[in-house]
Design a protein around this motif. Structure first.
Motif, PDB file in Angstrom:
ATOM      1  N   VAL A   1      14.081   1.451   8.647  1.00 46.92           N
ATOM      2  CA  VAL A   1      13.458   0.306   7.972  1.00 46.92           C
ATOM      3  C   VAL A   1      14.060  -0.996   8.486  1.00 46.92           C
ATOM      4  O   VAL A   1      13.351  -1.955   8.813  1.00 46.92           O
ATOM      5  CB  VAL A   1      13.641   0.417   6.449  1.00 46.92           C
ATOM      6  N   SER A   2      15.372  -1.033   8.592  1.00 47.27           N
ATOM      7  CA  SER A   2      16.055  -2.235   9.072  1.00 47.27           C
ATOM      8  C   SER A   2      15.662  -2.550  10.516  1.00 47.27           C
ATOM      9  O   SER A   2      15.318  -3.695  10.846  1.00 47.27           O
ATOM     10  CB  SER A   2      17.574  -2.047   8.967  1.00 47.27           C
TER      11      SER A   2
ATOM     12  N   ALA B   1       6.670  -7.445   4.513  1.00 50.15           N
ATOM     13  CA  ALA B   1       7.066  -6.051   4.744  1.00 50.15           C
ATOM     14  C   ALA B   1       6.909  -5.245   3.464  1.00 50.15           C
ATOM     15  O   ALA B   1       7.468  -5.598   2.418  1.00 50.15           O
ATOM     16  CB  ALA B   1       8.506  -5.995   5.238  1.00 50.15           C
ATOM     17  N   CYS B   2       6.145  -4.163   3.555  1.00 49.93           N
ATOM     18  CA  CYS B   2       5.916  -3.271   2.415  1.00 49.93           C
ATOM     19  C   CYS B   2       6.521  -1.905   2.719  1.00 49.93           C
ATOM     20  O   CYS B   2       6.128  -1.244   3.681  1.00 49.93           O
ATOM     21  CB  CYS B   2       4.424  -3.104   2.145  1.00 49.93           C
TER      22      CYS B   2
ATOM     23  N   ALA C   1       9.303  -9.344   0.797  1.00 48.23           N
ATOM     24  CA  ALA C   1       9.631  -7.909   0.795  1.00 48.23           C
ATOM     25  C   ALA C   1       9.071  -7.233  -0.452  1.00 48.23           C
ATOM     26  O   ALA C   1       9.277  -7.709  -1.575  1.00 48.23           O
ATOM     27  CB  ALA C   1      11.138  -7.715   0.864  1.00 48.23           C
ATOM     28  N   ILE C   2       8.367  -6.135  -0.233  1.00 45.99           N
ATOM     29  CA  ILE C   2       7.716  -5.402  -1.322  1.00 45.99           C
ATOM     30  C   ILE C   2       8.107  -3.933  -1.224  1.00 45.99           C
ATOM     31  O   ILE C   2       8.086  -3.347  -0.144  1.00 45.99           O
ATOM     32  CB  ILE C   2       6.178  -5.528  -1.218  1.00 45.99           C
TER      33      ILE C   2
ATOM     34  N   LEU D   1       3.567  -5.623   7.678  1.00 43.12           N
ATOM     35  CA  LEU D   1       4.221  -4.395   8.145  1.00 43.12           C
ATOM     36  C   LEU D   1       4.231  -3.384   7.014  1.00 43.12           C
ATOM     37  O   LEU D   1       4.826  -3.617   5.960  1.00 43.12           O
ATOM     38  CB  LEU D   1       5.650  -4.700   8.597  1.00 43.12           C
ATOM     39  N   LEU D   2       3.546  -2.252   7.222  1.00 44.56           N
ATOM     40  CA  LEU D   2       3.453  -1.192   6.220  1.00 44.56           C
ATOM     41  C   LEU D   2       4.313  -0.020   6.675  1.00 44.56           C
ATOM     42  O   LEU D   2       4.001   0.646   7.658  1.00 44.56           O
ATOM     43  CB  LEU D   2       1.996  -0.748   6.068  1.00 44.56           C
ATOM     44  N   MET D   3       5.407   0.213   5.943  1.00 44.97           N
ATOM     45  CA  MET D   3       6.347   1.272   6.331  1.00 44.97           C
ATOM     46  C   MET D   3       6.320   2.382   5.282  1.00 44.97           C
ATOM     47  O   MET D   3       6.651   2.153   4.111  1.00 44.97           O
ATOM     48  CB  MET D   3       7.770   0.706   6.445  1.00 44.97           C
TER      49      MET D   3
END
Length: 450
Positions: A330-331, A348-349, A376-377, A431-433
């Motif tokens: 993630v980082s 960023a999700c 950030a979500i 950005l969907l992570m």
């Protein structure tokens, strides 16, 4: 050979079944449920079970071997019947080793980057028409299956997963491959349901390094201090080659790789991917690809599926989807996107979806992981916590873990979707992570609202 798969519908298992079918084996299989795309791909080759469920009567002495998937349980009726008949029972990695004992086995290991590095190597080999066998953990552009097995190819490239081999074989998969050439990309604690301490997790990589075949070559990322220590202490490899992140620059949203011939534009970006590229280059050179041949091929590599995959772009925004879920991934992914688009707002999700990420004792590993994002979500499902039989995770715990006062947290998929669709994405990157889908988010629908 006549092979039966117990739990044929898994991502890895159905690809192995297809590979053996293409090789000319007689393949059958069972499963209690099969999802897409496995279902359609098996059906296309008449390998889809007519009825879902477990049928011990299908297990007979006519079978040469049974391959047992992780989805099955230790008391599976078909497994018990196979044991009763004394049939040869393989785990997925055991069977891959049996298929590759006479080949040069190239195994890519690490907590992160192994799918991308494996994909890079296969892309380069495919670009230069060099035939190799392989097993990789993602569907790749230009490849029909994730597993390819032949009698004639000299090399097999294997993604070395550290998770367990089967319900009755608790060894990590990559302990079974006995590589001739191996790579270690990075070590960051994961799979805490199996490896309860960081020391226990690291031990698995030490065993991997020492499981190498006599005269082997170990390639390792010396920028990771744990990897460096494991590699330097390993006694099995005859030769060791350290690598560091390839030199690069970013100009107008395009990454330029430094090569002996000067800067070369490439499709991928991010320091972690340039680190992966450096490791892949070493492996390709050990497989007979010259440096200039590597550069020529890698310039067209667009990434592995779900690894920083661009899903849409317009005048307002760019949207990426990424499989990142562990803290280190993630980082690295968040920083990579911000560095690539420094003048855009980064939204960023992250979905906490895996056993480790939903474990209250593991949450503090995420401290600072989303700091590179402008907004950030975090989304997680309390139902997923219950299904995994974990202690309740509260929003306050997540807030405290990430150490970010403006963190936005959702537990309801509809609320998350409403919030996301209401955002102004002008001059933004989304950005969907996740290794999931945020409780049912339709990515195609999302494209139309960005």
């Amino acid at each position: 050979m006549n092979i039966h798969f117990i739990a044929i519908g898994g991502s890895a298992m159905h690809n192995l079944a297809l590979a053996l079918h293409h090789k000319g084996y007689k393949v059958t299989g069972s499963d209690d449920t099969i999802f897409e795309p496995s279902k359609s791909r098996l059906s296309k080759h008449n390998l889809l079970p007519e009825t879902f469920g477990w049928f011990p009567e299908r297990i007979t002495n006519s079978l040469d071997a049974v391959i047992l998937g992780m989805h099955a349980k230790a008391d599976n009726p078909e497994l018990l019947k196979a044991k009763e008949l004394g049939l040869k029972i393989y785990s997925y990695p055991e069977f891959l080793y049996e298929q590759s004992k006479q080949k040069t086995r190239v195994v890519i290991g690490g907590s992160h980057g192994k799918t991308t590095i494996t994909a890079m190597i296969l892309h380069v080999m495919n670009y230069h028409d060099k035939e190799v066998d392989y097993m990789v953990g993602a569907q790749l552009e230009g490849f029909d299956t994730m597993v390819h097995l032949t009698e004639e190819n000299d090399f097999i490239v294997l993604e070395g997963d550290e998770y367990l081999s089967s319900p009755i074989d608790r060894r990590p998969k990559f302990h079974l491959y006995k590589p001739n050439i191996a790579l270690l990309s990075g070590i960051a604690w994961d799979h805490i349901n199996v490896f309860p301490t960081f020391e226990n997790y690291v031990e698995q990589f030490k065993i991997f390094a020492d499981s190498m075949s006599r005269g082997g070559i170990l390639v390792y990322n010396e920028e990771d201090p744990t990897v460096k220590q494991v590699a330097e202490e390993a006694t099995a490899p005859t030769r060791k080659h350290a690598y560091t992140t390839a030199a690069y620059s970013v100009e107008n949203g395009k990454t330029l790789l430094e090569t002996p011939e000067g800067p070369m534009p490439i499709e991928i970006f991010g320091a972690h991917n340039l680190n992966n590229l450096a490791g892949a280059k070493w492996i390709c050179q050990h497989m007979g690809v010259d440096e200039d041949e590597f550069y020529e091929a890698i310039s067209t590599f667009k990434g592995a599926s779900k690894r920083l995959e661009k899903i849409t772009e317009n005048n307002n925004a760019v949207v990426y989807k990424d499989y990142a879920h562990s803290p280190s991934k993630v980082s690295a992914t968040t920083k990579a996107v911000k560095n690539q688009y420094p003048d855009r707002k980064l939204v960023a999700c992250l979905e906490l979806h895996t056993y480790s990420s939903l474990n209250a004792e593991f949450l503090d590993q995420y401290e600072g992981a989303l700091d590179a994002a402008d907004k950030a979500i975090v989304f997680y499902s309390p139902d997923a916590v219950q299904i995994k039989q974990l202690d309740e995770v509260k929003a306050e715990q997540i807030n405290e873990a990430f150490k970010r006062d403006d963190l936005v947290i959702f537990t309801n998929p509809a609320d998350f979707k409403t919030y996301l669709y209401a955002q102004d994405f002008k001059d933004s990157v989304l950005l969907l992570m996740s290794s999931g889908n945020y409780g049912g988010l339709d990515f195609n629908e999302l494209k139309s609202v960005i």
